[in-house]
Design an enzyme around this catalytic site. Sequence first.
Site, PDB file in Angstrom:
ATOM      1  N   GLY A 170       1.217  -2.760   7.323  1.00 48.49           N
ATOM      2  CA  GLY A 170       1.961  -1.847   6.457  1.00 48.49           C
ATOM      3  C   GLY A 170       1.587  -0.397   6.695  1.00 48.49           C
ATOM      4  O   GLY A 170       2.450   0.488   6.693  1.00 48.49           O
TER       5      GLY A 170
ATOM      6  N   ASN B  17       2.288  -0.770  -5.832  1.00 47.34           N
ATOM      7  CA  ASN B  17       1.264  -1.800  -5.647  1.00 47.34           C
ATOM      8  C   ASN B  17       0.263  -1.868  -6.793  1.00 47.34           C
ATOM      9  O   ASN B  17      -0.364  -2.893  -7.008  1.00 47.34           O
ATOM     10  CB  ASN B  17       0.524  -1.581  -4.326  1.00 47.34           C
ATOM     11  CG  ASN B  17       0.075  -0.159  -4.130  1.00 47.34           C
ATOM     12  OD1 ASN B  17       0.874   0.768  -4.105  1.00 47.34           O
ATOM     13  ND2 ASN B  17      -1.227   0.039  -4.002  1.00 47.34           N
TER      14      ASN B  17
ATOM     15  N   GLN C  84       5.044  -4.444  -0.983  1.00 46.69           N
ATOM     16  CA  GLN C  84       4.810  -5.287  -2.156  1.00 46.69           C
ATOM     17  C   GLN C  84       6.004  -6.164  -2.506  1.00 46.69           C
ATOM     18  O   GLN C  84       5.879  -7.064  -3.339  1.00 46.69           O
ATOM     19  CB  GLN C  84       4.449  -4.424  -3.373  1.00 46.69           C
ATOM     20  CG  GLN C  84       3.050  -3.830  -3.313  1.00 46.69           C
ATOM     21  CD  GLN C  84       1.947  -4.872  -3.441  1.00 46.69           C
ATOM     22  OE1 GLN C  84       2.101  -5.908  -4.071  1.00 46.69           O
ATOM     23  NE2 GLN C  84       0.806  -4.586  -2.826  1.00 46.69           N
TER      24      GLN C  84
ATOM     25  N   HIS D 286      -0.094  -9.675   5.617  1.00 51.27           N
ATOM     26  CA  HIS D 286      -1.097 -10.271   4.729  1.00 51.27           C
ATOM     27  C   HIS D 286      -0.742 -10.159   3.257  1.00 51.27           C
ATOM     28  O   HIS D 286      -1.439 -10.719   2.409  1.00 51.27           O
ATOM     29  CB  HIS D 286      -2.487  -9.698   5.017  1.00 51.27           C
ATOM     30  CG  HIS D 286      -2.728  -8.306   4.520  1.00 51.27           C
ATOM     31  ND1 HIS D 286      -3.418  -8.057   3.365  1.00 51.27           N
ATOM     32  CD2 HIS D 286      -2.389  -7.100   5.019  1.00 51.27           C
ATOM     33  CE1 HIS D 286      -3.496  -6.741   3.189  1.00 51.27           C
ATOM     34  NE2 HIS D 286      -2.882  -6.146   4.176  1.00 51.27           N
TER      35      HIS D 286
ATOM     36  N   THR E 142      -0.018  -4.667  24.549  1.00 52.02           N
ATOM     37  CA  THR E 142       0.280  -6.101  24.625  1.00 52.02           C
ATOM     38  C   THR E 142       0.341  -6.679  23.214  1.00 52.02           C
ATOM     39  O   THR E 142      -0.509  -6.388  22.373  1.00 52.02           O
ATOM     40  CB  THR E 142      -0.793  -6.814  25.473  1.00 52.02           C
ATOM     41  OG1 THR E 142      -0.799  -6.201  26.764  1.00 52.02           O
ATOM     42  CG2 THR E 142      -0.495  -8.298  25.610  1.00 52.02           C
TER      43      THR E 142
ATOM     44  N   CYS F 268      -7.959   0.369  -3.421  1.00 48.04           N
ATOM     45  CA  CYS F 268      -8.366   1.571  -2.702  1.00 48.04           C
ATOM     46  C   CYS F 268      -9.198   2.492  -3.590  1.00 48.04           C
ATOM     47  O   CYS F 268     -10.114   3.139  -3.132  1.00 48.04           O
ATOM     48  CB  CYS F 268      -7.144   2.324  -2.216  1.00 48.04           C
ATOM     49  SG  CYS F 268      -5.991   1.270  -1.353  1.00 48.04           S
TER      50      CYS F 268
HETATM   51  C1  LIG Z   1      -1.033  -3.092   1.202  1.00 51.02           C
HETATM   52  C2  LIG Z   1      -0.039  -1.982   1.207  1.00 51.02           C
HETATM   53  C3  LIG Z   1       0.127  -1.161   2.332  1.00 51.02           C
HETATM   54  C4  LIG Z   1      -0.768  -1.264   3.546  1.00 51.02           C
HETATM   55  O1  LIG Z   1      -0.528  -2.457   4.271  1.00 51.02           O
HETATM   56  P1  LIG Z   1      -1.648  -2.934   5.324  1.00 51.02           P
HETATM   57  O2  LIG Z   1      -0.967  -4.062   6.053  1.00 51.02           O
HETATM   58  O3  LIG Z   1      -2.815  -3.380   4.528  1.00 51.02           O
HETATM   59  O4  LIG Z   1      -1.929  -1.784   6.218  1.00 51.02           O
HETATM   60  C5  LIG Z   1       1.086  -0.178   2.279  1.00 51.02           C
HETATM   61  N1  LIG Z   1       1.872  -0.023   1.206  1.00 51.02           N
HETATM   62  C6  LIG Z   1       1.764  -0.804   0.114  1.00 51.02           C
HETATM   63  C7  LIG Z   1       2.675  -0.585  -1.051  1.00 51.02           C
HETATM   64  C8  LIG Z   1       0.797  -1.808   0.076  1.00 51.02           C
HETATM   65  O5  LIG Z   1       0.675  -2.563  -1.008  1.00 51.02           O
END
Ligand SMILES: *Cc1c(COP(=O)(O)O)cnc(C)c1O
Length: 390
Positions: free
Chosen positions: A71, A151, A179, A201, A237, A325
């Site tokens: 993300g 989030n 999200q 994830h 890659t 965070c």
């Molecule tokens: C978790 C999250 C991200 C970051 O995603 P990653 O795959 O952990 O880098 C970005 N934006 C939102 C809203 C998120 O919840």
Amino acid sequence: MRTVYLDHAATTPPLAEVAEAMRPFLAEKFGNPSALYALGRESRAAVEEARKKVASLMGASADEIYFTSGGSESDNMALLGTLLANEEKGNHLVTTEIEHHAVLETAHFLAAHGYESTFVGVDSDGVVNPDDVRKAIRPSTVLVSVMHANNEVGTIEPVREIADICREAGVYFHADAVQTVGNITVDVGELGADLLSMSGHKLYGPKGIGAIYIKNGTRVHRLIHGGEQEKGMRAGTENIAGIVGLGVAAEVAKGELGEKVARVTALRDRLLDGIRSSIEDVLLNGHPTIRLPNNAHFGIRFVEGEAICLQLDTVGICASTGSACSSETLEPSHVLLAMGVGPLEAHGSVRFSLGRGTTEEEIDYVLEKFPPIVERLRSMSPLARKGRNR
Ligand SMILES: *Cc1c(COP(=O)(O)O)cnc(C)c1O
């Protein structure tokens, strides 16, 4: 001791079928997808199969999906890539005060390097007013970036209305949908997004893999230079195992979406009702109804969110204090500050985020353990004594 995992907004447990599908690509199926022999062609086929599955989950066509490392990279690419590729149009970005740091920090980086960023505020429910976005757009605006759902507090934003405003103004629209993809229905056509970020994830796939949807015809510059992978949009890659895992996670999410939303919403409401009836001085943060089905974010007055989460951990409950965070800095969350939540509530914030595997019995376990923890912490808190004697 048992573990009750209620932090699915931070990350989700990979599905068994995800791990299963990935395994051969971490071992014997190691071919480079750019190679011409069968071993390489097999990897290529697996990547393209996964691309179709991710596209299908969000109503895109496969050639509009580009794999990234997650993300954060998708968000960086949406902002930097679009601003870089459209310099003759202008240098201005519009976003909001409640974005994930992957968007916020990129907007600050742009502002420090000759571009301009405007941050639109939100109301006390965390909702962005589309009219504020309209007013922030200038002739030099290239891109508007507003998250589909927040989030931390779970508020779902009026992205369709914002997308319409952008289309009228001739400005690209990006939605951080990390999200929402796999959690609620996300259809890029219905949302009207030109760019959209998602992450593996957060939908029961692997970490370190994600994707960005870029509508055909949208001008975006690549960030990672080198080979011609991902149609020249991202060199390197491919992370075949991750991509395959993401594809399987997308396929499963699509199949179970409707049923999952109904089931998780009912459990979330059981938690909300239970907590509100057993704990005094508790607020639900975020919009009361237009929110993610799995998110329950509370402001608990007279206690510290960190203390609550540590106590919950001692009984095996995984929850977060507002945002994964911000727990490192101990600063009140930027989202709660933007919503105008007072410091007392902001410091006592706890987020429970449910998942596809959450059970009624787990919710009842939380309802048994959580109120006495709050009661005990309050009995030790000078804030509570003062507040209540007032
Ligand atoms: C978790 C999250 C991200 C970051 O995603 P990653 O795959 O952990 O880098 C970005 N934006 C939102 C809203 C998120 O919840």
